[in-house]
Design a protein around this motif. Structure first.
Motif, mmCIF file in Angstrom:
data_model
loop_
_atom_site.group_PDB
_atom_site.id
_atom_site.type_symbol
_atom_site.label_atom_id
_atom_site.label_comp_id
_atom_site.label_asym_id
_atom_site.label_seq_id
_atom_site.Cartn_x
_atom_site.Cartn_y
_atom_site.Cartn_z
ATOM 1 N N LEU A 262 0.839 -1.197 0.000
ATOM 2 C CA LEU A 262 0.000 0.000 0.000
ATOM 3 C C LEU A 262 0.877 1.250 0.000
ATOM 4 N N LEU A 263 0.568 2.174 -0.905
ATOM 5 C CA LEU A 263 1.379 3.383 -1.025
ATOM 6 C C LEU A 263 1.337 4.239 0.232
ATOM 7 N N GLU A 264 0.329 4.066 1.052
ATOM 8 C CA GLU A 264 0.246 4.840 2.287
ATOM 9 C C GLU A 264 1.363 4.476 3.263
ATOM 10 N N TRP A 265 2.041 3.354 3.005
ATOM 11 C CA TRP A 265 3.158 2.982 3.859
ATOM 12 C C TRP A 265 4.398 3.833 3.581
ATOM 13 N N GLY A 266 4.422 4.510 2.471
ATOM 14 C CA GLY A 266 5.567 5.328 2.123
ATOM 15 C C GLY A 266 6.018 5.088 0.699
ATOM 16 N N PRO A 267 7.030 5.805 0.242
ATOM 17 C CA PRO A 267 7.528 5.644 -1.126
ATOM 18 C C PRO A 267 7.997 4.210 -1.382
ATOM 19 N N VAL A 268 7.832 3.763 -2.601
ATOM 20 C CA VAL A 268 8.303 2.432 -2.977
ATOM 21 C C VAL A 268 9.824 2.381 -2.842
ATOM 22 N N PRO A 269 10.365 1.439 -2.077
ATOM 23 C CA PRO A 269 11.813 1.375 -1.883
ATOM 24 C C PRO A 269 12.528 0.868 -3.125
ATOM 25 N N GLU A 270 13.815 1.130 -3.176
ATOM 26 C CA GLU A 270 14.629 0.609 -4.272
ATOM 27 C C GLU A 270 14.722 -0.921 -4.157
ATOM 28 N N PRO A 271 14.689 -1.627 -5.280
ATOM 29 C CA PRO A 271 14.768 -3.090 -5.220
ATOM 30 C C PRO A 271 16.139 -3.564 -4.751
ATOM 31 N N SER A 272 16.173 -4.718 -4.106
ATOM 32 C CA SER A 272 17.418 -5.349 -3.669
ATOM 33 C C SER A 272 17.280 -6.845 -3.880
ATOM 34 N N ARG A 273 18.319 -7.581 -3.548
ATOM 35 C CA ARG A 273 18.247 -9.036 -3.703
ATOM 36 C C ARG A 273 17.310 -9.665 -2.682
ATOM 37 N N TYR A 274 16.909 -8.888 -1.672
ATOM 38 C CA TYR A 274 16.013 -9.398 -0.652
ATOM 39 C C TYR A 274 14.570 -8.937 -0.809
ATOM 40 N N TYR A 275 14.356 -7.850 -1.552
ATOM 41 C CA TYR A 275 13.025 -7.229 -1.533
ATOM 42 C C TYR A 275 12.817 -6.376 -2.775
ATOM 43 N N ARG A 276 11.586 -6.404 -3.302
ATOM 44 C CA ARG A 276 11.246 -5.514 -4.400
ATOM 45 C C ARG A 276 9.733 -5.291 -4.417
ATOM 46 N N VAL A 277 9.321 -4.194 -5.043
ATOM 47 C CA VAL A 277 7.904 -3.881 -5.207
ATOM 48 C C VAL A 277 7.628 -3.706 -6.691
ATOM 49 N N ASP A 278 6.652 -4.460 -7.216
ATOM 50 C CA ASP A 278 6.266 -4.364 -8.629
ATOM 51 C C ASP A 278 4.934 -3.643 -8.760
ATOM 52 N N LYS A 279 4.873 -2.722 -9.716
ATOM 53 C CA LYS A 279 3.616 -2.051 -10.020
ATOM 54 C C LYS A 279 2.846 -2.913 -11.006
ATOM 55 N N VAL A 280 1.738 -3.487 -10.560
ATOM 56 C CA VAL A 280 0.925 -4.356 -11.402
ATOM 57 C C VAL A 280 -0.045 -3.529 -12.230
ATOM 58 N N ARG A 281 -0.660 -2.544 -11.587
ATOM 59 C CA ARG A 281 -1.541 -1.579 -12.242
ATOM 60 C C ARG A 281 -1.596 -0.358 -11.337
ATOM 61 N N GLU A 282 -2.355 0.650 -11.715
ATOM 62 C CA GLU A 282 -2.351 1.902 -10.962
ATOM 63 C C GLU A 282 -2.744 1.711 -9.506
ATOM 64 N N ASP A 283 -3.666 0.793 -9.240
ATOM 65 C CA ASP A 283 -4.150 0.614 -7.879
ATOM 66 C C ASP A 283 -3.650 -0.665 -7.221
ATOM 67 N N LEU A 284 -2.621 -1.282 -7.805
ATOM 68 C CA LEU A 284 -2.124 -2.531 -7.232
ATOM 69 C C LEU A 284 -0.609 -2.626 -7.358
ATOM 70 N N TYR A 285 0.045 -2.665 -6.204
ATOM 71 C CA TYR A 285 1.492 -2.875 -6.128
ATOM 72 C C TYR A 285 1.726 -4.180 -5.355
ATOM 73 N N LEU A 286 2.710 -4.943 -5.801
ATOM 74 C CA LEU A 286 2.989 -6.232 -5.189
ATOM 75 C C LEU A 286 4.406 -6.245 -4.622
ATOM 76 N N ALA A 287 4.513 -6.510 -3.317
ATOM 77 C CA ALA A 287 5.817 -6.616 -2.666
ATOM 78 C C ALA A 287 6.249 -8.077 -2.618
ATOM 79 N N SER A 288 7.532 -8.328 -2.852
ATOM 80 C CA SER A 288 8.094 -9.671 -2.778
ATOM 81 C C SER A 288 9.320 -9.643 -1.886
ATOM 82 N N ALA A 289 9.396 -10.572 -0.943
ATOM 83 C CA ALA A 289 10.503 -10.612 0.010
ATOM 84 C C ALA A 289 11.125 -12.002 0.037
ATOM 85 N N LEU A 290 12.448 -12.044 0.072
ATOM 86 C CA LEU A 290 13.162 -13.309 0.185
ATOM 87 C C LEU A 290 13.202 -13.737 1.645
ATOM 88 N N GLU A 291 12.720 -14.937 1.915
ATOM 89 C CA GLU A 291 12.738 -15.488 3.261
ATOM 90 C C GLU A 291 13.253 -16.931 3.198
#
Length: 410
Positions: A262-291
């Motif tokens: 959710l964009l209300e959490w703050g600006p989309v961070p820069e991607p890294s090998r552990y984490y990234r955020v993909d813009k799927v559409r205007e109202d949908l962003y998807l975060a992915s985290a390596l665990e």
């Protein structure tokens, strides 16, 4: 919990686990006398069940393994020596007999024909044979000893359990770090699209994806799976086991945890090998985290049972200690560990759904839900794609995470 952005990531990781949580080193790694895990492994991962672990069945299995490598076994003077000959061929190490020197043969306690003597030297060097007299005598070795030989051959031939080592090995921390450093985020090919649709249409709040390539094969009756995102936490947990006298085989499986950002959490961070955020559409962003899922195969069920109290004492935040003072680094409010076999006090039964698609390419989604929610989950995913394969099986998780699934904060 961490503050700021890190705090939000941890909260979201826990949220996605409501519907998507992963389910659940050498041939001589098991301590001498620890037969239970080896027997359970053979029963779970081969066609040999515990009640059928006889000399004839072990010999037949080794012969099939040798034949798969293009080698034919030879009948030797005794069944023991035949088993050793087959073992070297099945393990893919028969060529090592040519490296045996006359001096090594002379050091053997018994008199054997040269081919058998060379086989025995190699088997000893590999750690497959403890008491050489048991193998050189005219009396057949026990079924237990033969089955242990088979277990060790499998370990060498294809990695067997695929452990990094044992928790009491001083080098285990470096192996854990090396494994973690080799992991990268993966989206699961066609499963990424399925996951996006599941989130967009409300079938899931998030999902975890794992790869068949990294599957560990530990004996389920002795194994717990512990999920986390901080590798420092894993190393401290291993040190805790050692300090409390618990010993386990150790392995890591990577997983990608994805959820709605959710964009209300703050600006989309820069991607890294552990984490990234993909813009799927205007109202949908998807975060992915390596665990990761830390796999622990204990020496006994009693030691497996002792794990719960350690985590509750040293690796779980609570209202009484919300800052985690005195706890392991990265302690969670709802630590998650599961067993594929029934557990007693401290655990509750839930349902694991393993979702595969034709476009998955060796990846799968794991969904972890309360028993009463399994039918709803299955219906929602099949509505997205009726061709999905969804395997359902029981799983036992710790009570703290079970409470979280019911909506309780700790």
């Amino acid at each position: 919990m961490r503050s700021g952005f890190g705090r939000r990531l941890e909260v979201l990781r826990l949220a996605l686990l409501v519907l998507a949580v992963s389910f659940v080193g050498s041939g001589t790694a098991a301590a001498k006398g620890d037969w239970g895990p080896e027997r359970a492994y053979l029963s779970e991962y081969t066609d040999l069940k515990a009640e059928a672990l006889g000399l004839a069945s072990v010999e037949e299995h080794l012969a099939r393994m040798a034949k798969d490598l293009g080698a034919e076994g030879a009948k030797r003077p005794t069944r023991n020596l035949t088993l050793l000959d087959l073992a070297l061929k099945a393990g893919g190490v028969a060529e090592l007999v040519h490296t045996v020197t006359p001096q090594e043969v002379k050091r053997l306690s018994g008199r054997l024909e040269e081919p058998d003597a060379r086989n025995l030297v190699v088997a000893k060097n590999l750690g497959w044979v403890g008491d050489e007299k048991a193998w050189t005598s005219g009396t057949a070795v026990s079924s237990r000893e033969a089955a242990r030989l088979l277990y060790r051959v499998i370990e060498l031939a294809d990695g067997g359990a695929r452990a990094l080592g044992r928790s009491d090995d001083p080098d285990i921390y470096g192996r854990i770090q090396s494994a973690w450093d080799s992991f990268r985020l993966f989206d699961g090919g066609g499963l990424f699209t399925l996951g996006v649709r599941a989130i967009a249409e409300g079938a899931s709040t998030g999902y975890n994806i794992k790869s068949d390539v990294y599957d560990v094969r530990f004996a389920s009756p002795y194994t717990l799976q512990y999920g986390h995102s901080d590798i420092r936490h894993a190393k401290q947990l291993i040190a805790l086991l050692n300090g409390k006298g618990l010993v386990a085989k150790v392995a890591l499986e990577p997983k990608t945890s994805s959820y709605r950002y959710l964009l209300e959490w703050g600006p989309v961070p820069e991607p890294s090998r552990y984490y990234r955020v993909d813009k799927v559409r205007e109202d949908l962003y998807l975060a992915s985290a390596l665990e990761y899922d830390l796999k622990l195969e204990f020496r006994s069920v009693k030691e497996k049972d002792a794990f719960d109290a350690l985590v509750r004492t040293y690796a779980k935040k609570s209202d009484a200690n919300p800052d985690g003072k005195g706890l392991l680094h990265g302690a969670w409010w709802q630590p998650l560990y599961t067993s594929r076999t029934p557990m007693g006090d401290g655990y509750r039964e839930v349902v694991e759904n393993v979702v595969r698609s034709q476009a998955g390419g060796g990846y799968r989604i794991h969904a972890f839900v309360l028993k009463e929610e399994e039918r709803r989950f299955r219906k929602a995913f099949l509505a997205l794609d009726p061709s999905l394969e969804i395997a359902v099986r029981p799983l036992w998780c710790n009570e703290a995470f079970h409470r979280y699934l019911k909506g309780e904060h700790q």
